[in-house]
Write a protein that holds these residues in place. Structure first.
Motif, PDB file in Angstrom:
ATOM      1  N   LYS A 158       0.831  -1.206   0.000  1.00 40.67           N
ATOM      2  CA  LYS A 158       0.000   0.000   0.000  1.00 40.67           C
ATOM      3  C   LYS A 158       0.866   1.257   0.000  1.00 40.67           C
ATOM      4  O   LYS A 158       0.583   2.218  -0.722  1.00 40.67           O
ATOM      5  CB  LYS A 158      -0.914   0.004   1.223  1.00 40.67           C
ATOM      6  CG  LYS A 158      -1.992  -1.058   1.240  1.00 40.67           C
ATOM      7  CD  LYS A 158      -2.797  -0.959   2.534  1.00 40.67           C
ATOM      8  CE  LYS A 158      -3.812  -2.059   2.666  1.00 40.67           C
ATOM      9  NZ  LYS A 158      -4.557  -1.970   3.950  1.00 40.67           N
TER      10      LYS A 158
ATOM     11  N   SER B 179       2.653   1.657  -3.480  1.00 41.78           N
ATOM     12  CA  SER B 179       1.688   2.011  -4.517  1.00 41.78           C
ATOM     13  C   SER B 179       1.208   3.446  -4.347  1.00 41.78           C
ATOM     14  O   SER B 179       1.054   4.192  -5.320  1.00 41.78           O
ATOM     15  CB  SER B 179       0.505   1.040  -4.491  1.00 41.78           C
ATOM     16  OG  SER B 179      -0.375   1.306  -5.555  1.00 41.78           O
ATOM     17  N   SER B 180       0.984   3.859  -3.115  1.00 42.19           N
ATOM     18  CA  SER B 180       0.563   5.242  -2.858  1.00 42.19           C
ATOM     19  C   SER B 180       1.658   6.228  -3.250  1.00 42.19           C
ATOM     20  O   SER B 180       1.378   7.300  -3.788  1.00 42.19           O
ATOM     21  CB  SER B 180       0.222   5.430  -1.376  1.00 42.19           C
ATOM     22  OG  SER B 180      -0.889   4.659  -1.008  1.00 42.19           O
TER      23      SER B 180
ATOM     24  N   PHE C 295      -5.300   4.450  -0.300  1.00 40.74           N
ATOM     25  CA  PHE C 295      -5.612   3.273   0.496  1.00 40.74           C
ATOM     26  C   PHE C 295      -6.002   3.682   1.906  1.00 40.74           C
ATOM     27  O   PHE C 295      -5.618   4.750   2.398  1.00 40.74           O
ATOM     28  CB  PHE C 295      -4.398   2.339   0.582  1.00 40.74           C
ATOM     29  CG  PHE C 295      -4.000   1.704  -0.716  1.00 40.74           C
ATOM     30  CD1 PHE C 295      -4.675   0.586  -1.193  1.00 40.74           C
ATOM     31  CD2 PHE C 295      -2.966   2.229  -1.466  1.00 40.74           C
ATOM     32  CE1 PHE C 295      -4.312  -0.005  -2.387  1.00 40.74           C
ATOM     33  CE2 PHE C 295      -2.597   1.640  -2.667  1.00 40.74           C
ATOM     34  CZ  PHE C 295      -3.273   0.515  -3.127  1.00 40.74           C
TER      35      PHE C 295
ATOM     36  N   PHE D 196      -5.153   2.990   5.576  1.00 42.19           N
ATOM     37  CA  PHE D 196      -4.032   2.452   6.338  1.00 42.19           C
ATOM     38  C   PHE D 196      -4.509   2.120   7.745  1.00 42.19           C
ATOM     39  O   PHE D 196      -4.853   3.015   8.522  1.00 42.19           O
ATOM     40  CB  PHE D 196      -2.881   3.454   6.380  1.00 42.19           C
ATOM     41  CG  PHE D 196      -2.172   3.622   5.064  1.00 42.19           C
ATOM     42  CD1 PHE D 196      -1.164   2.741   4.700  1.00 42.19           C
ATOM     43  CD2 PHE D 196      -2.516   4.638   4.187  1.00 42.19           C
ATOM     44  CE1 PHE D 196      -0.514   2.869   3.490  1.00 42.19           C
ATOM     45  CE2 PHE D 196      -1.874   4.779   2.977  1.00 42.19           C
ATOM     46  CZ  PHE D 196      -0.865   3.892   2.623  1.00 42.19           C
TER      47      PHE D 196
END
Length: 259
Positions: free
Chosen positions: A225, A228-229, A236, A238
């Motif tokens: 995550k 990708s962020s 996402f 978190f």
């Protein structure tokens, strides 16, 4: 998609080149060189999220009048479209190294609201910055000379103790801000761990990719995550428990390396 200075699109190059031209109009014959550090130097620059990190070196201190011109320049240019974080140092400050390093002028978007108020401008125009030890270390090892004298002719060798002090300050801030700023803090904690472990300087993206391959399986979900962020602008949720678990794991490893 992320970029380095060598691979970035023409829009980014043109933005930086035009900004440098305007900087030289202000500081004129005082100019020695301009140097790129951070994500644009090391291949992790995301045009939608990253700052353009620069250091400008001058022969002599910048006058108050010139600083005021620089304030207006960066208020106009920074964030349009790329935010700029920049420090101006003179030759004497680099020749006679001390930590925290003094500087003549600094701008980042963090200071925008202060610079927009003339009454506050003069209280933040110069000072010392412990982060400069880390910035200069990165320039020495991974930086780019945009224009001017070569890096090896301009910047001192940063003592190990000064660099550690600089990155550990960031480490402590990331411990406190893990939930509020999970992407930056996760990747920076990994960078600190890798430097203490291997004495190598990694970009945030390189550190994240290493962690995805090397850390325990129960960290993979949160790391995917985060990466990708950072690279794709994905959004996402978190989980706080996952973030704290990753933080505690890394803090434990870092504390062991410091014993």
């Amino acid at each position: 998609m992320t970029y380095s200075w060598k691979t970035c699109p023409s829009e980014i190059r043109n933005f930086v080149t035009k900004l440098l031209d305007e900087i030289k109009v202000v500081i004129q014959e005082n100019y020695i060189g301009c140097y790129i550090h951070g994500s644009l130097a090391m291949g992790g620059f995301n045009p939608s999220k990253s700052d353009i990190d620069l250091l400008v070196v001058t022969r002599d201190s910048i006058t108050s009048a010139r600083m005021k011109e620089l304030v207006q320049l960066f208020l106009d240019y920074s964030g349009n479209p790329y935010p700029v974080e920049i420090s101006f140092l003179n030759k004497d400050q680099l020749t006679h190294w001390q930590h925290p390093c003094p500087f003549d002028f600094h701008y980042s978007e963090y200071w925008r609201e202060y610079y927009e108020s003339e009454s506050r401008f003069f209280s933040v125009q110069s000072g010392t910055d412990p982060d400069l030890a880390a910035h200069i270390m990165i320039i020495n090892h991974r930086g780019c000379c945009l224009e001017g004298r070569p890096i090896s002719d301009v910047f001192p060798v940063i003592p190990y103790s000064d660099y550690i002090d600089s990155i550990m300050g960031d480490f402590r801030e990331c411990q406190d801000n893990m939930v509020e700023d999970p992407i930056y803090c996760s990747l920076n904690l990994i960078r600190v761990y890798l430097y203490l472990k291997d004495r190598k300087i990694f970009s945030k993206l390189e550190a994240g990719n290493w962690a995805l391959e090397s850390l325990p399986d129960d960290t993979k979900g949160i790391l995917k995550k985060v990466i990708s962020s950072y690279t794709q602008n994905d959004t996402f949720y978190f989980d706080q428990g996952e973030l704290l678990s990753l933080k505690n794991f890394l803090v434990g490893k870092i504390e062991m390396l410091q014993k």
